[in-house]
Design a protein around this motif. Structure first.
Motif, PDB file in Angstrom:
ATOM      1  N   UNK A 351       0.781  -1.355   0.017  1.00 49.28           N
ATOM      2  CA  UNK A 351      -0.037   0.018  -0.030  1.00 49.28           C
ATOM      3  C   UNK A 351       0.834   1.230   0.108  1.00 49.28           C
ATOM      4  N   UNK A 352       1.860   1.456   0.856  1.00 54.58           N
ATOM      5  CA  UNK A 352       2.732   2.203   0.798  1.00 54.58           C
ATOM      6  C   UNK A 352       3.630   2.637  -0.591  1.00 54.58           C
ATOM      7  N   UNK A 353       3.962   1.545  -0.999  1.00 52.81           N
ATOM      8  CA  UNK A 353       4.608   1.641  -2.382  1.00 52.81           C
ATOM      9  C   UNK A 353       3.722   2.189  -3.493  1.00 52.81           C
ATOM     10  N   UNK A 354       2.405   1.853  -3.640  1.00 49.66           N
ATOM     11  CA  UNK A 354       1.248   2.319  -4.394  1.00 49.66           C
ATOM     12  C   UNK A 354       0.931   4.038  -4.194  1.00 49.66           C
ATOM     13  N   UNK A 355       1.052   4.280  -2.858  1.00 42.34           N
ATOM     14  CA  UNK A 355       0.763   5.615  -2.471  1.00 42.34           C
ATOM     15  C   UNK A 355       2.101   6.563  -2.846  1.00 42.34           C
ATOM     16  N   UNK A 356       3.359   6.008  -2.862  1.00 42.89           N
ATOM     17  CA  UNK A 356       4.592   6.711  -3.302  1.00 42.89           C
ATOM     18  C   UNK A 356       4.625   6.772  -4.710  1.00 42.89           C
ATOM     19  N   UNK A 357       4.065   5.735  -5.459  1.00 42.76           N
ATOM     20  CA  UNK A 357       3.822   6.017  -6.892  1.00 42.76           C
ATOM     21  C   UNK A 357       3.298   6.877  -7.662  1.00 42.76           C
ATOM     22  N   UNK A 358       2.060   6.746  -6.739  1.00 42.73           N
ATOM     23  CA  UNK A 358       0.976   7.843  -7.210  1.00 42.73           C
ATOM     24  C   UNK A 358       1.300   9.393  -6.955  1.00 42.73           C
ATOM     25  N   UNK A 359       2.012   9.507  -5.712  1.00 45.01           N
ATOM     26  CA  UNK A 359       2.499  10.871  -5.295  1.00 45.01           C
ATOM     27  C   UNK A 359       3.588  11.384  -6.472  1.00 45.01           C
ATOM     28  N   UNK A 360       4.401  10.357  -6.921  1.00 44.19           N
ATOM     29  CA  UNK A 360       5.565  10.760  -7.859  1.00 44.19           C
ATOM     30  C   UNK A 360       4.571  11.127  -9.223  1.00 44.19           C
ATOM     31  N   UNK A 366       1.352  13.871 -14.089  1.00 45.47           N
ATOM     32  CA  UNK A 366       0.496  12.918 -14.882  1.00 45.47           C
ATOM     33  C   UNK A 366      -0.647  12.663 -14.184  1.00 45.47           C
ATOM     34  N   UNK A 367      -1.837  12.292 -14.886  1.00 45.68           N
ATOM     35  CA  UNK A 367      -3.165  12.190 -14.143  1.00 45.68           C
ATOM     36  C   UNK A 367      -3.181  10.820 -13.519  1.00 45.68           C
ATOM     37  N   UNK A 368      -3.673  10.618 -12.186  1.00 44.50           N
ATOM     38  CA  UNK A 368      -3.526   9.392 -11.204  1.00 44.50           C
ATOM     39  C   UNK A 368      -4.848   9.386 -10.731  1.00 44.50           C
ATOM     40  N   UNK A 369      -5.381   8.066 -11.035  1.00 45.62           N
ATOM     41  CA  UNK A 369      -6.650   7.394 -10.347  1.00 45.62           C
ATOM     42  C   UNK A 369      -6.580   7.364  -8.991  1.00 45.62           C
ATOM     43  N   UNK A 370      -7.285   7.926  -8.113  1.00 46.16           N
ATOM     44  CA  UNK A 370      -7.205   7.992  -6.589  1.00 46.16           C
ATOM     45  C   UNK A 370      -7.755   6.753  -6.141  1.00 46.16           C
ATOM     46  N   UNK A 371      -8.651   5.772  -7.040  1.00 43.29           N
ATOM     47  CA  UNK A 371      -9.334   4.724  -6.551  1.00 43.29           C
ATOM     48  C   UNK A 371      -8.450   3.550  -6.084  1.00 43.29           C
TER      49      UNK A 371
END
Length: 371
Positions: A351-360, A366-371
């Motif tokens: 979960x932390x890895x996914x959150x970091x990738x979205x933040x980057x 880039x557009x990020x899907x928050x779901x």
């Protein structure tokens, strides 16, 4: 009939039958009471046999799974099944061992009823020959109905042989409810004796049917795991055994048929009573043992996983099955808690890895899907 078997097993049965006859002075009633006494003697063995069969049925599902899992490796399959039996404390030969105990007793009953002058009265072959000579008849000790027919002649000619009473000879009347229990039913002679083979077959059928019903009631898992071939075999035996009982009753003196009929009736009562007792009073104990069995299976699975992990790491770990699988509840729970902790840690890390990738991705525009 060997002397050892005759003296150690058959003779005591004959003495029991003789003692009962001495009390009631009615041979038919004595046979009924004799059968009841023997059933009571064998009751503890029958109870253990039913418990053993029920215990075996509890591991049949796991045994079937092992056979399927190692279908191409018979050696491994036999090894795992052996370990399973060790963990559960069951023996596939348990029921057979009990049968070896009851079989000699059943044979003894046959000879005690078939040869009343030898095993009830304790007369020697020489004495029986003298009694036959005094009556004016011949005597064949090897014939199936030889002693019963001679005992009937003794009753009809007691005045000629009463002097042999000092040697143990007794005057037995074989008439019971209008039937001559010393006679043998004949296919060619339709008379009242036909009632005995008919009852023998009917009660044998009823006994087999009730035994199967009670077994399925006490061991529902056994019915579920039974193969089509096994069910077919049981259905065939359900028909063959009563037919054999009818045929046997037409080849032996009626006294043997009466014993067989009464034995079948008592077997029906015994099966219903034991099944009721096991289901009513042994259920709590069985539930505890089932929980313990599941715990042992979980421990066994855990050991196998540990062994597989050790092998992947290049470490050889020897696991012997039943003894190594005896893991305490505390250790088992600790193992499960550790596995859950590792799983939760991996989930949190992901979960932390996914959150970091979205933040980057956001920082890069880039557009990020928050779901």
């Amino acid at each position: 009939m060997g002397d050892f078997f005759g003296i150690i097993i058959v003779r005591p049965m004959g003495l029991i039958l003789m003692a009962i006859w001495s009390l009631v002075h009615n041979y038919g009633l004595a046979l009924i009471l004799f059968t009841l006494v023997v059933k009571l003697i064998l009751l503890p063995f029958m109870y253990k046999q039913k418990k053993s069969m029920k215990k075996m049925s509890l591991v049949q599902a796991e045994s079937a799974a092992i056979q399927k899992r190692y279908a191409k490796n018979r050696e491994k399959m036999n090894e795992e099944i052996t370990k399973l039996y060790e963990r559960e404390g069951v023996s596939p030969m348990g029921s057979c061992a009990l049968s070896f105990i009851t079989l000699p007793i059943m044979m003894a009953l046959y000879y005690a009823v078939r040869q009343p002058m030898k095993y009830m009265m304790g007369l020697s072959t020489e004495t029986m020959s003298k009694i036959a000579e005094a009556i004016g008849t011949t005597f064949d000790n090897t014939a199936i109905s030889g002693q019963i027919e001679l005992a009937k002649l003794v009753h009809e000619n007691w005045d000629k042989v009463s002097s042999f009473a000092s040697e143990g000879l007794v005057n037995i009347d074989f008439n019971f409810l209008g039937l001559d229990l010393s006679a043998t039913p004949q296919f060619t002679q339709l008379n009242a004796l036909w009632l005995i083979p008919i009852l023998s077959g009917g009660t044998a059928l009823l006994s087999s049917w009730i035994m199967r019903k009670m077994q399925n009631k006490a061991n529902p898992a056994a019915q579920e795991n039974a193969s089509a071939q096994m069910n077919s075999t049981m259905n065939t035996m359900l028909i063959i055994m009563p037919l054999m009982s009818v045929w046997i009753a037409f080849t032996l003196p009626a006294s043997m048929g009466v014993y067989w009929v009464v034995n079948n009736v008592f077997t029906c009562i015994q099966e219903v009573a034991l099944t009721w007792y096991i289901l009513k009073f042994d259920k709590a104990d069985d539930d505890v043992k089932t929980k313990e069995r599941k715990r042992r299976e979980a421990a066994h699975k855990m050991r196998l996983e540990e062994q597989a992990e050790a092998k992947e790491s290049g470490v050889e770990v020897e696991y012997r099955g039943a003894k190594s699988a005896n893991v305490s509840k505390k250790k088992l729970k600790a193992r499960e808690a550790e596995q859950q902790r590792i799983k939760d840690k991996e989930t949190a890390a992901r979960a932390a890895q996914i959150k970091a990738e979205k933040e980057a991705a956001r920082r890069a525009g880039r557009q990020v899907d928050d779901e």
